[in-house]
Design a protein around this motif. Sequence first.
Motif, PDB file in Angstrom:
ATOM      1  N   GLU B 265      -0.475   6.714   3.651  1.00  0.00           N
ATOM      2  CA  GLU B 265      -0.321   5.347   3.134  1.00  0.00           C
ATOM      3  C   GLU B 265      -0.352   4.342   4.283  1.00  0.00           C
ATOM      4  O   GLU B 265       0.267   4.558   5.323  1.00  0.00           O
ATOM      5  N   PRO B 266      -1.053   3.213   4.098  1.00  0.00           N
ATOM      6  CA  PRO B 266      -1.038   2.172   5.139  1.00  0.00           C
ATOM      7  C   PRO B 266       0.316   1.445   5.146  1.00  0.00           C
ATOM      8  O   PRO B 266       1.053   1.540   4.161  1.00  0.00           O
ATOM      9  N   PRO B 267       0.629   0.739   6.246  1.00  0.00           N
ATOM     10  CA  PRO B 267       1.878  -0.040   6.246  1.00  0.00           C
ATOM     11  C   PRO B 267       1.869  -1.025   5.079  1.00  0.00           C
ATOM     12  O   PRO B 267       0.849  -1.652   4.803  1.00  0.00           O
ATOM     13  N   GLN B 268       2.961  -1.098   4.367  1.00  0.00           N
ATOM     14  CA  GLN B 268       3.021  -1.958   3.181  1.00  0.00           C
ATOM     15  C   GLN B 268       4.485  -2.100   2.763  1.00  0.00           C
ATOM     16  O   GLN B 268       5.376  -1.549   3.397  1.00  0.00           O
ATOM     17  N   PHE B 269       4.689  -2.842   1.711  1.00  0.00           N
ATOM     18  CA  PHE B 269       6.038  -2.926   1.152  1.00  0.00           C
ATOM     19  C   PHE B 269       6.199  -1.879   0.054  1.00  0.00           C
ATOM     20  O   PHE B 269       5.252  -1.563  -0.661  1.00  0.00           O
ATOM     21  N   THR B 270       7.398  -1.347  -0.038  1.00  0.00           N
ATOM     22  CA  THR B 270       7.703  -0.409  -1.123  1.00  0.00           C
ATOM     23  C   THR B 270       8.787  -1.041  -1.983  1.00  0.00           C
ATOM     24  O   THR B 270       9.326  -2.096  -1.649  1.00  0.00           O
ATOM     25  N   ARG B 271       9.113  -0.360  -3.081  1.00  0.00           N
ATOM     26  CA  ARG B 271      10.013  -0.988  -4.044  1.00  0.00           C
ATOM     27  C   ARG B 271      11.171  -0.088  -4.448  1.00  0.00           C
ATOM     28  O   ARG B 271      11.061   1.119  -4.468  1.00  0.00           O
ATOM     29  N   GLY B 272      12.271  -0.740  -4.782  1.00  0.00           N
ATOM     30  CA  GLY B 272      13.390  -0.049  -5.408  1.00  0.00           C
ATOM     31  C   GLY B 272      13.624  -0.756  -6.725  1.00  0.00           C
ATOM     32  O   GLY B 272      13.330  -1.949  -6.862  1.00  0.00           O
ATOM     33  N   TYR B 273      14.174  -0.030  -7.712  1.00  0.00           N
ATOM     34  CA  TYR B 273      14.266  -0.621  -9.038  1.00  0.00           C
ATOM     35  C   TYR B 273      15.646  -0.420  -9.663  1.00  0.00           C
ATOM     36  O   TYR B 273      16.193   0.682  -9.631  1.00  0.00           O
TER      37      TYR B 273
END
Lengths: 152, 363
Positions: B265-273
């Motif tokens: 995966e490229p650098p990016q934002f991830t999420r929590g829910y």
Amino acid sequence: MTELSEINTEARRARMGLLARAPEDALMALWQKYATPPRFEWLRRPEIGGVMVRGRAGATGAPFNLGEMTVTRCSVVLEDGTVGHGYVQGRSKPKSEAAALIDALMQTAAADEVRAQVIAPLSERVQADHTRRAAKAAATKVEFFTLVRGED
Amino acid sequence: MYVAVKGGEKAIENAHAWLAEERRGAPDVAELSVAQIREQLSLSVNRVMAEGSLYDPDLAALAIKQARGDLIEAIFLIRAYRTTLPRFGYTNPVATGNMACDRRISATFKDAPGGQVLGPTFDYTHRLLNFKLAAEGGDPIAPEAAPRTEPTPHITEFLKGEDIIQDEPTSDETPGDLTREPMEFPSTRPLRLQSLTRGDEGFVLGMAYSTQRGYARNHAFVGELRIGKVAVEMDITELGFAIEIGEVELTECETVNQFKGSKTEPPQFTRGYGLVFGQSERKSIAMALVDRALRWEELGEDNLGAPAQDEEFVLSHADNIQATGFLEHIKLPHYVDFQSELELVRKLRREAEERITPKEAAE
């Protein structure tokens, strides 16, 4: 013909949704004011149960089980054979009975009268509650303004 | 050995009668109605619904009254009631994008379409006791403005356009249900979310706080927090189509977390829910942080050995009814167990003394 039945289904969906969500006191007040209830027999007597509400991970991803809510359901058949179903939120058997009878009547010649005396005013009431909350929320919307900084 | 196992009936009966009297409190003070609890202690009601895992404000208010305000006891009552209900079915996943938002804020985008709507929040209050409430609260009236009529889109939708935030893997797979099968490990994200949303607020908060203090370091921003009512829709077999069977108030939190990228995966934002019944802001933010921490394996991050990364630890201890049941059972009669332990300790003590005594005699 297909189009007509689709329109009917959509109208019935909207109606049943309104009856499910409407505050019990508002629905019962209108229902009691509307003539005498029709003669009917039970297909399924009012029954209180739970349904598992689902959500989606990240709002759009895989479904998960969020928790249950209470629901009361029943089914009636009028003397002319018209079947009505009531599915309402909460644990009120009278409310589910009223919803099922209204669902049945709306498929008969009484539809216009029931719409005018029960469905329309109930819809207005629910919509007004909704609008009032939205108006209060709107009053708490932040209006940003930028201060001029004295840097030069 | 003889152990008394009967004889408590009268004492128990009288204890319960006294409990009822204490619950009522001083008779010259007006009795609380269930409606008063539902309307005026609504955040307690929300917590009981979330952790009791049953959305029914009247029942939750009744449980709070019966439990004398002990919320975990009230949650216990709701869980017990829940098991008596026949299950009519499972709803379609709620569409939180159509939420009628009472509150909607973002810590990441000041100018998010739909705006920053504060709603009935404790934020920006001075946390000074308001002695006016001790006298007469009155009937305050909130100001109104032109209501928004269109739905408020999710803020992460705007980040998606740039492909800088990880997309949620879409699926329509039937999720596992904790109320039907016991939890097994390794678990799945849907089961983790179910466990967290009904988990103890204090526990989930503590776990989330630990990630902020460095145990699993995932620096989270609140991308969006929204509170409001959402319609609940279910397929009805006898009708052959889905109808709305009601609406529930929900709090939803989406966190945005930095992610340096992995091999794939490229650098990016991830999420929590986080998604929780009622107005439950603290709980849903905490849930989102813990959800994100538990996703380390899926995202190819290192296991730092932090408690919040250990799903078995988190999920096995999040349920306050399980925890209370096991914790409090030790106060119930264990006379036989204890008698045998007493015998054992006496025997060990005797043996120890015998070992010492001959030595002393020899000196």
